[in-house]
Motif scaffolding. Structure first.
Motif, PDB file in Angstrom:
ATOM      1  N   LEU A 110       9.578  -0.508   3.558  1.00 26.11           N
ATOM      2  CA  LEU A 110       8.369  -0.028   2.884  1.00 26.11           C
ATOM      3  C   LEU A 110       7.202   0.078   3.856  1.00 26.11           C
ATOM      4  O   LEU A 110       6.458   1.070   3.856  1.00 26.11           O
ATOM      5  N   VAL A 111       7.029  -0.943   4.689  1.00 22.81           N
ATOM      6  CA  VAL A 111       5.952  -0.910   5.683  1.00 22.81           C
ATOM      7  C   VAL A 111       6.183   0.218   6.681  1.00 22.81           C
ATOM      8  O   VAL A 111       5.258   0.959   7.033  1.00 22.81           O
ATOM      9  N   LEU A 112       7.416   0.371   7.120  1.00 17.90           N
ATOM     10  CA  LEU A 112       7.718   1.422   8.084  1.00 17.90           C
ATOM     11  C   LEU A 112       7.497   2.807   7.492  1.00 17.90           C
ATOM     12  O   LEU A 112       6.988   3.706   8.175  1.00 17.90           O
ATOM     13  N   ALA A 113       7.853   2.988   6.240  1.00 18.70           N
ATOM     14  CA  ALA A 113       7.609   4.285   5.589  1.00 18.70           C
ATOM     15  C   ALA A 113       6.117   4.618   5.594  1.00 18.70           C
ATOM     16  O   ALA A 113       5.725   5.771   5.824  1.00 18.70           O
ATOM     17  N   ARG A 114       5.291   3.615   5.363  1.00 19.51           N
ATOM     18  CA  ARG A 114       3.835   3.842   5.369  1.00 19.51           C
ATOM     19  C   ARG A 114       3.352   4.197   6.773  1.00 19.51           C
ATOM     20  O   ARG A 114       2.549   5.130   6.945  1.00 19.51           O
ATOM     21  N   LEU A 115       3.830   3.489   7.783  1.00 20.14           N
ATOM     22  CA  LEU A 115       3.404   3.780   9.151  1.00 20.14           C
ATOM     23  C   LEU A 115       3.847   5.163   9.612  1.00 20.14           C
ATOM     24  O   LEU A 115       3.144   5.837  10.376  1.00 20.14           O
ATOM     25  N   LEU A 116       5.020   5.583   9.154  1.00 17.02           N
ATOM     26  CA  LEU A 116       5.556   6.877   9.591  1.00 17.02           C
ATOM     27  C   LEU A 116       4.911   8.065   8.890  1.00 17.02           C
ATOM     28  O   LEU A 116       5.055   9.202   9.353  1.00 17.02           O
TER      29      LEU A 116
ATOM     30  N   ASP B 177       0.814  -1.221   0.000  1.00 15.76           N
ATOM     31  CA  ASP B 177       0.000   0.000   0.000  1.00 15.76           C
ATOM     32  C   ASP B 177       0.844   1.267   0.000  1.00 15.76           C
ATOM     33  O   ASP B 177       0.517   2.256   0.669  1.00 15.76           O
ATOM     34  N   LEU B 178       1.921   1.221  -0.757  1.00 20.63           N
ATOM     35  CA  LEU B 178       2.799   2.386  -0.865  1.00 20.63           C
ATOM     36  C   LEU B 178       3.081   2.650  -2.330  1.00 20.63           C
ATOM     37  O   LEU B 178       3.520   1.756  -3.066  1.00 20.63           O
TER      38      LEU B 178
END
Length: 231
Positions: free
Chosen positions: A81-87, A36-37
């Protein structure tokens, strides 16, 4: 050789690619969408160059268990990638980040590529060859907002950071115990682990504010949890 030297300054164009760069970039773009990014083409290209560089170095230096580009993409990029979305919703308050035990820059360098360059990264790593690789990657990719610190965590002296992360350097309970010391009140702490039970909703000084569960290729489970510090 001193680890503050950039070993490899050869332009990328002088290397014969071991894989098709378009194929690598396409795989990265597809992986980002699966998480989802949506990435801009220049960020996809920079991630592709990072993967190619890590693969080339890794084939002779064992920076990762398997240096094949497709394995590096499927096993090592999802965390960033997941961390970029959460941040995303919290970026306005993140100016300085610390990655403890950066290794070859995973997940910090891919994260630094994806996030805005207003986030300054301190990459703490005690092993010289990994520091040399990270410095070379930073040079080649123009990541001027990243610096490598070739020291152990207990030997550094930095002001409170806005974000602290670490992957596979400490057991989850130990990281959650010590990470608040690296960030100020209201700072963010990232926990990367393999099971939901390892990411409690609240521990002393930290409250979980977001979480993502996902799987790497071939099934290994991953959990990325984001905590806010309230000391």
């Amino acid at each position: 050789m001193p680890c503050n030297e950039i070993i490899d300054t050869t332009p990328d164009t002088e290397y014969r690619p071991s894989v098709d760069q378009d194929t690598t970039n396409h795989a990265i773009d597809q992986l980002a969408r699966e998480h989802d990014l949506t990435l801009e083409p220049d960020k996809v290209a920079s991630l592709g160059r990072f993967i190619s560089l890590l693969s080339r170095w890794g084939s002779t230096m064992r920076l990762t268990a398997d240096p094949r580009p497709e394995i590096l993409i499927s096993q090592h990029l999802p965390d960033a990638l997941v961390l970029a979305r959460l941040l995303g919703p919290h970026l306005k308050r993140v100016g300085h980040a610390i990655d403890v035990g950066s290794g070859p820059g995973l997940p910090a360098l891919p994260l630094a590529i994806v996030l805005p360059p207003t986030v300054h990264f301190n990459l703490v790593e005690s092993r010289g060859r990994r520091c040399s690789f990270m410095r070379t990657a930073i040079y080649k990719l123009g990541l001027d907002h990243c610096q490598v610190i070739n020291k152990r965590l207990e030997d550094i002296d930095l002001p409170a950071q806005d974000l602290a992360l670490s992957r596979a350097t400490f057991p989850p309970p130990i990281w959650l115990q010590h990470a608040p010391d690296l960030v100020g009140n209201g700072g963010l702490v990232v926990l990367l682990c393999t099971a939901l039970e390892q990411a409690p909703e609240q521990v002393i000084g930290l409250k979980r504010i977001d979480l993502a569960q996902y799987k790497l290729a071939n099934g290994p489970a991953r959990v990325t949890a984001l905590y806010q510090c309230s000391t």
